[in-house]
Design a protein around this motif. Structure first.
Motif, PDB file in Angstrom:
ATOM      1  N   GLU A 316       0.823  -1.212   0.000  1.00  0.00           N
ATOM      2  CA  GLU A 316       0.000   0.000   0.000  1.00  0.00           C
ATOM      3  C   GLU A 316       0.853   1.257   0.000  1.00  0.00           C
ATOM      4  OE1 GLU A 316      -2.355  -0.663   3.439  1.00  0.00           O
ATOM      5  OE2 GLU A 316      -3.701  -2.110   2.467  1.00  0.00           O
ATOM      6  N   ASP A 317       1.944   1.244   0.786  1.00  0.00           N
ATOM      7  CA  ASP A 317       2.822   2.411   0.828  1.00  0.00           C
ATOM      8  C   ASP A 317       3.559   2.578  -0.498  1.00  0.00           C
ATOM      9  OD1 ASP A 317       3.718   4.541   2.659  1.00  0.00           O
ATOM     10  OD2 ASP A 317       5.700   3.696   2.328  1.00  0.00           O
ATOM     11  N   LEU A 318       3.950   1.466  -1.126  1.00  0.00           N
ATOM     12  CA  LEU A 318       4.584   1.527  -2.437  1.00  0.00           C
ATOM     13  C   LEU A 318       3.649   2.132  -3.470  1.00  0.00           C
ATOM     14  CD1 LEU A 318       6.688   0.808  -4.623  1.00  0.00           C
ATOM     15  CD2 LEU A 318       5.652  -1.481  -4.701  1.00  0.00           C
ATOM     16  N   ALA A 319       2.386   1.658  -3.490  1.00  0.00           N
ATOM     17  CA  ALA A 319       1.423   2.184  -4.456  1.00  0.00           C
ATOM     18  C   ALA A 319       1.234   3.687  -4.266  1.00  0.00           C
ATOM     19  CB  ALA A 319       0.086   1.451  -4.306  1.00  0.00           C
ATOM     20  N   ASP A 320       1.186   4.121  -3.006  1.00  0.00           N
ATOM     21  CA  ASP A 320       1.017   5.545  -2.726  1.00  0.00           C
ATOM     22  C   ASP A 320       2.220   6.351  -3.194  1.00  0.00           C
ATOM     23  OD1 ASP A 320      -0.372   7.819  -1.296  1.00  0.00           O
ATOM     24  OD2 ASP A 320       1.456   7.733  -0.094  1.00  0.00           O
ATOM     25  N   LYS A 321       3.422   5.852  -2.938  1.00  0.00           N
ATOM     26  CA  LYS A 321       4.632   6.591  -3.329  1.00  0.00           C
ATOM     27  C   LYS A 321       4.831   6.594  -4.847  1.00  0.00           C
ATOM     28  CE  LYS A 321       7.376   6.370   0.928  1.00  0.00           C
ATOM     29  NZ  LYS A 321       6.225   6.238   1.825  1.00  0.00           N
ATOM     30  N   ASN A 323       2.311   6.553  -6.967  1.00  0.00           N
ATOM     31  CA  ASN A 323       1.267   7.472  -7.436  1.00  0.00           C
ATOM     32  C   ASN A 323       1.688   8.931  -7.281  1.00  0.00           C
ATOM     33  OD1 ASN A 323      -1.407   8.098  -8.396  1.00  0.00           O
ATOM     34  ND2 ASN A 323      -1.988   8.567  -6.286  1.00  0.00           N
ATOM     35  N   LYS A 324       2.422   9.226  -6.210  1.00  0.00           N
ATOM     36  CA  LYS A 324       2.873  10.596  -5.947  1.00  0.00           C
ATOM     37  C   LYS A 324       4.241  10.886  -6.566  1.00  0.00           C
ATOM     38  CE  LYS A 324       0.322  10.894  -1.568  1.00  0.00           C
ATOM     39  NZ  LYS A 324       0.427  10.989  -0.083  1.00  0.00           N
ATOM     40  N   ASP A 325       4.777   9.924  -7.316  1.00  0.00           N
ATOM     41  CA  ASP A 325       6.063  10.069  -8.000  1.00  0.00           C
ATOM     42  C   ASP A 325       7.200  10.301  -7.008  1.00  0.00           C
ATOM     43  OD1 ASP A 325       7.409   9.922 -10.426  1.00  0.00           O
ATOM     44  OD2 ASP A 325       7.519  12.093 -10.642  1.00  0.00           O
ATOM     45  N   ILE A 326       7.076   9.722  -5.810  1.00  0.00           N
ATOM     46  CA  ILE A 326       8.121   9.835  -4.796  1.00  0.00           C
ATOM     47  C   ILE A 326       9.193   8.781  -5.039  1.00  0.00           C
ATOM     48  CG2 ILE A 326       8.614   9.634  -2.329  1.00  0.00           C
ATOM     49  CD1 ILE A 326       5.822  10.729  -1.780  1.00  0.00           C
ATOM     50  N   LEU A 327       8.763   7.567  -5.355  1.00  0.00           N
ATOM     51  CA  LEU A 327       9.689   6.493  -5.702  1.00  0.00           C
ATOM     52  C   LEU A 327       9.747   6.354  -7.215  1.00  0.00           C
ATOM     53  CD1 LEU A 327       9.133   3.504  -3.224  1.00  0.00           C
ATOM     54  CD2 LEU A 327      11.057   5.083  -3.336  1.00  0.00           C
ATOM     55  N   LYS A 328      10.966   6.233  -7.747  1.00  0.00           N
ATOM     56  CA  LYS A 328      11.147   6.122  -9.187  1.00  0.00           C
ATOM     57  C   LYS A 328      12.047   4.924  -9.482  1.00  0.00           C
ATOM     58  CE  LYS A 328      10.718  11.140  -9.680  1.00  0.00           C
ATOM     59  NZ  LYS A 328      11.366  12.394 -10.125  1.00  0.00           N
ATOM     60  N   PRO A 329      11.423   3.752  -9.682  1.00  0.00           N
ATOM     61  CA  PRO A 329      12.228   2.561  -9.975  1.00  0.00           C
ATOM     62  C   PRO A 329      12.890   2.672 -11.342  1.00  0.00           C
ATOM     63  CG  PRO A 329       9.906   2.098 -10.291  1.00  0.00           C
ATOM     64  CD  PRO A 329       9.977   3.476  -9.683  1.00  0.00           C
ATOM     65  N   MET A 330      14.004   1.979 -11.491  1.00  0.00           N
ATOM     66  CA  MET A 330      14.754   1.992 -12.736  1.00  0.00           C
ATOM     67  C   MET A 330      14.413   0.747 -13.547  1.00  0.00           C
ATOM     68  SD  MET A 330      16.940   3.265 -14.830  1.00  0.00           S
ATOM     69  CE  MET A 330      18.227   2.848 -16.013  1.00  0.00           C
ATOM     70  N   ILE A 331      13.832   0.922 -14.743  1.00  0.00           N
ATOM     71  CA  ILE A 331      13.528  -0.186 -15.637  1.00  0.00           C
ATOM     72  C   ILE A 331      14.619  -0.258 -16.702  1.00  0.00           C
ATOM     73  CG2 ILE A 331      11.819  -1.238 -17.159  1.00  0.00           C
ATOM     74  CD1 ILE A 331      10.878  -0.909 -14.262  1.00  0.00           C
ATOM     75  N   HIS A 332      15.328  -1.377 -16.760  1.00  0.00           N
ATOM     76  CA  HIS A 332      16.409  -1.524 -17.731  1.00  0.00           C
ATOM     77  C   HIS A 332      15.841  -1.725 -19.127  1.00  0.00           C
ATOM     78  CE1 HIS A 332      19.814  -3.313 -19.911  1.00  0.00           C
ATOM     79  NE2 HIS A 332      20.585  -2.728 -19.007  1.00  0.00           N
ATOM     80  N   HIS A 333      14.996  -2.719 -19.291  1.00  0.00           N
ATOM     81  CA  HIS A 333      14.308  -2.943 -20.565  1.00  0.00           C
ATOM     82  C   HIS A 333      13.177  -3.941 -20.358  1.00  0.00           C
ATOM     83  CE1 HIS A 333      17.141  -6.402 -20.716  1.00  0.00           C
ATOM     84  NE2 HIS A 333      16.172  -6.989 -21.405  1.00  0.00           N
ATOM     85  N   THR A 334      12.351  -4.097 -21.376  1.00  0.00           N
ATOM     86  CA  THR A 334      11.244  -5.042 -21.329  1.00  0.00           C
ATOM     87  C   THR A 334      11.456  -6.145 -22.364  1.00  0.00           C
ATOM     88  OG1 THR A 334       9.926  -3.761 -22.920  1.00  0.00           O
ATOM     89  CG2 THR A 334       9.627  -3.266 -20.569  1.00  0.00           C
TER      90      THR A 334
END
Length: 359
Positions: A316-321, A323-334
């Motif tokens: 729940e805290d991850l989804a909130d962060k 949504n608020k653009d607080i956490l920005k994970p790094m995606i290498h590729h798909t």
């Protein structure tokens, strides 16, 4: 229904393979999720095999973002068409790396509309690992100094952001120039970046940055058990051979002695090294510092029903962060579902960011 699994070969090893399964039917309290994206991580076959009693096939892929396709009896909080994110338990018989999977109603949370499926799936495992290490085990608070090893990895990136968010000073290690450059571009960057390919003394750099006190918390994603030039013991080589998607080539990282030496008095060493070997002198050194060692295994939350509340808090805290653009994970590729099998054998070579399977 197409799915990827680990299939046991004649020699006893497991290798990624495709399989066709009949459409899934939801059990009581469960939902069928049409998978839109699934984060890919190296697989510890030894752990999986023990949980599934040495089955011929093992599930693969646990970090799922998708849309509810069907609901079972007694499901009250979800309905068909809801977008959700969640992690499958290692004990689940379903692969998340598939066209659909079955998940408990109590193991998923709504996906924020502003967050894409790829970003959501790519953040799940790194966030679960980082919350476990930084918050639940490290108890990091404002004013602490935290050393995060391999900071440019998917796990390290999220751990750095969480520690900074909670007011800690972050020191991060990089294995090469490219990783150091990536860390420098983070906003905000770590207070100190130690490039292990250039420095001769990691411990001296860490102590200099902390005024000689050492780090309050050290979080690693594996350490070398011996100094440079010494050989791995047979038990470590055996442990590494059980991991699908783990490349055992040379990589610069700190040693266990480095970690202990860089710890502050009363410090916490959080390690991902399940085969960690501490000799009597190591234990005595830790004891004299009144320091502690904890092991981070993020999947423990889903394997213990008593810890379910903490797991849901993280989601729940991850989804909130997100949504608020607080956490920005790094995606290498798909990659596509068809390419997922070949991708599973090279995951750890992608040192910066997360690989995500998308449909």
């Amino acid at each position: 229904m197409k799915s990827v699994c680990l299939k046991r070969e004649a020699d006893g090893t497991y290798k990624p393979a495709y399989t066709e399964l009949p459409p899934l039917q939801p059990h009581r309290g469960h939902v069928i999720v049409e998978v839109k994206a699934c984060g890919l991580s190296p697989v510890d076959v030894k752990v999986l095999s023990s949980l599934h009693d040495g089955a011929e096939t093992l599930p693969v892929g646990y970090e799922v973002a998708g849309v509810v396709k069907d609901v079972g009896q007694e499901v009250t909080s979800l309905q068909v068409g809801d977008s959700v994110i969640g992690l499958l338990s290692l004990a689940s018989s379903c692969s998340g790396c598939a066209e659909e999977c079955e998940m408990s109603e109590l193991a998923v949370v709504p996906k924020p509309e502003s967050v894409g499926f790829i970003v959501a799936a790519g953040s799940l495992q790194p966030a679960l690992w980082a919350y476990t290490a930084v918050h639940y085990l490290g108890n990091v608070t404002a004013g602490n100094t935290v050393l995060i090893c391999d900071g440019a990895t998917a796990n390290g990136t999220v751990a750095i952001q969480l520690a900074q968010l909670w007011g800690a000073k972050v020191i991060a290690t990089a294995s090469n120039h490219e990783e150091a450059e990536y860390l420098e571009k983070m906003k905000p960057p770590p207070a100190c970046i130690i490039n292990l390919s250039k420095t001769r003394s990691f411990v001296e750099n860490c102590l200099a940055e902390t005024g000689g006190l050492g780090a309050d918390c050290i979080i690693d994603q594996g350490v070398d058990l011996f100094q440079s030039g010494e050989r791995y013991s047979e038990i470590v080589l055996t442990a590494l051979s059980h991991e699908v998607g783990t490349v055992t080539g040379e990589r610069r990282r700190i040693t266990k002695h480095d970690a202990i030496s860089a710890l502050a008095v009363g410090g916490k060493w959080i390690t991902s090294m399940s085969q960690l070997q501490l000799d009597p002198p190591d234990s005595q050194f830790l004891s004299m510092k009144s320091a502690s060692v904890s092991f981070v295994f993020e999947h423990a939350w889903m394997l213990s029903a008593r810890q379910h509340g903490k797991y849901m808090h993280i989601l729940e805290d991850l989804a909130d962060k997100l949504n608020k653009d607080i956490l920005k994970p790094m995606i290498h590729h798909t990659v596509s579902l068809l390419d997922a099998c070949s991708e599973l054998s090279t995951l750890s070579s992608h040192l910066t960011g997360k690989v995500v399977m998308k449909i």
